[in-house]
Design an enzyme around this catalytic site. Structure first.
Site, short mmCIF file in Angstrom:
data_model
loop_
_atom_site.label_atom_id
_atom_site.label_comp_id
_atom_site.label_asym_id
_atom_site.label_seq_id
_atom_site.Cartn_x
_atom_site.Cartn_y
_atom_site.Cartn_z
N CYS A 44 -23.85 2.37 -4.39
CA CYS A 44 -24.51 1.01 -4.79
C CYS A 44 -25.67 1.33 -5.35
O CYS A 44 -25.85 0.75 -6.42
CB CYS A 44 -24.86 0.38 -3.18
N TYR A 45 -26.52 1.99 -4.90
CA TYR A 45 -27.71 2.40 -5.84
C TYR A 45 -27.37 2.90 -7.25
O TYR A 45 -28.15 2.61 -8.35
CB TYR A 45 -28.81 3.53 -5.15
#
Length: 308
Positions: free
Chosen positions: A114-115
């Site tokens: 996600c990051y």
């Protein structure tokens, strides 16, 4: 009947989200799992071999063991285990012109973190176009909804529903499992300084960093030239425009979509870059469905939302 898909690790946060997205479709069947045998290698091998695609939502070590069970199966791995493996295709379709074709024909695809998804979509065009040198050491701050920590953290945040825990910063030793992925696929010589945090909201995410001696228009033009035809990447007006609410950028504005919003703002000499996405959407489950669509040869956007 359509395609058959088996989700190994269906009971986890990401697995459940993927199941909900796929179960609503009529062009494929999610192979059921007998919970009594979910850790039985022979049982899992049978499910792998009978499925058109296997999605792994397992811890890293278990994902590596799973791949060894069936040399002929096609795998989409949502764990961190294979994201920098050269024999695996990194499943971020918007990253490079050839990526979609590579995903479509691959036997093994790693779903991005996600990051890194927010970071890479913001940074990669700047490195490719020579706006930022590949020797740059980015200082990245980010905050995610607490669902990103899995069932244990969700339980901690929701144990007192009238008073959620506050924002909590972690990885203070500057070590994080996403760092190799961020460095590798951004084309950087060094991993960024990365300081993530968990906020008192269930889902949503913003990844942000500052740039010096680069004006906002240069960044904006780099993004628009790369993402002009990308349906799941939205480049916001310089400064944010109507995307801001009383001057605030919400980490939840892309929730329940497969969209990433990119924003650059500047005071003239310095710029701040933000990427907003749903940590369970484009940061996990929706991204997996996008990759699944490509791997199965169906329309890339099937079952996905650009806007909630």
């Amino acid at each position: 009947m359509g395609f058959t898909v088996f989700i190994d690790g269906q009971e986890g946060t990401t697995g459940l989200e993927i199941f909900e997205l796929l179960n609503a479709r009529n062009d494929l069947v999610v192979v059921p799992i007998d919970q009594r045998f979910r850790k039985d290698p022979a049982y899992k091998r049978e499910r792998y071999d009978e499925s058109d695609l296997v999605i792994l939502c397992l811890p890293d070590a278990a994902a590596c063991e799973a791949v060894e069970l069936s040399p002929s199966a096609r795998f989409l791995d949502a764990s961190t285990a294979h994201r920098t493996e050269r024999s695996w295709i990194y499943g971020l379709p918007e990253l490079a012109p050839q990526t979609r074709e590579l995903i479509a024909t691959a036997q093994c695809v790693s779903n991005p973190g996600c990051y890194p998804t927010g970071f890479l979509l913001a940074v990669r065009p700047l490195v490719e176009q020579g706006i930022v040198p590949d020797t740059q050491r980015f200082q990245v701050h980010a905050v995610s909804g607490y669902s990103g920590g899995g069932k244990k953290l969700i339980s901690r945040y929701e144990s007192s529903p009238n008073q959620l825990m506050d924002t909590r910063i972690y990885a203070l030793n500057l070590e994080h499992k996403h760092l190799p992925e961020m460095r590798c696929h951004a084309g950087l010589e060094h991993p960024p300084f990365f300081l993530p945090a968990v906020g008192p909201f269930y889902r949503g995410m913003v990844v942000k960093f500052a740039l010096t001696d680069i004006d906002a228009e240069t960044v904006f033009n780099a993004w628009t030239s790369k993402y002009d035809h990308e349906q799941f990447v939205q480049v916001l007006p310089i400064g944010g425009g109507n995307a801001l609410e009383d001057g605030f950028l919400s980490a939840e504005r892309c929730n329940h979509t497969n969209r990433v919003d990119l924003l650059v703002s500047s005071n003239g000499d310095e710029a701040v870059v933000c990427a907003v996405l749903d940590n369970l959407g484009k940061g996990a489950a929706s991204a997996a469905v996008q990759n699944l669509n490509l791997m199965l040869g169906v329309d890339e956007s099937t079952g996905l939302r650009v806007f909630a």
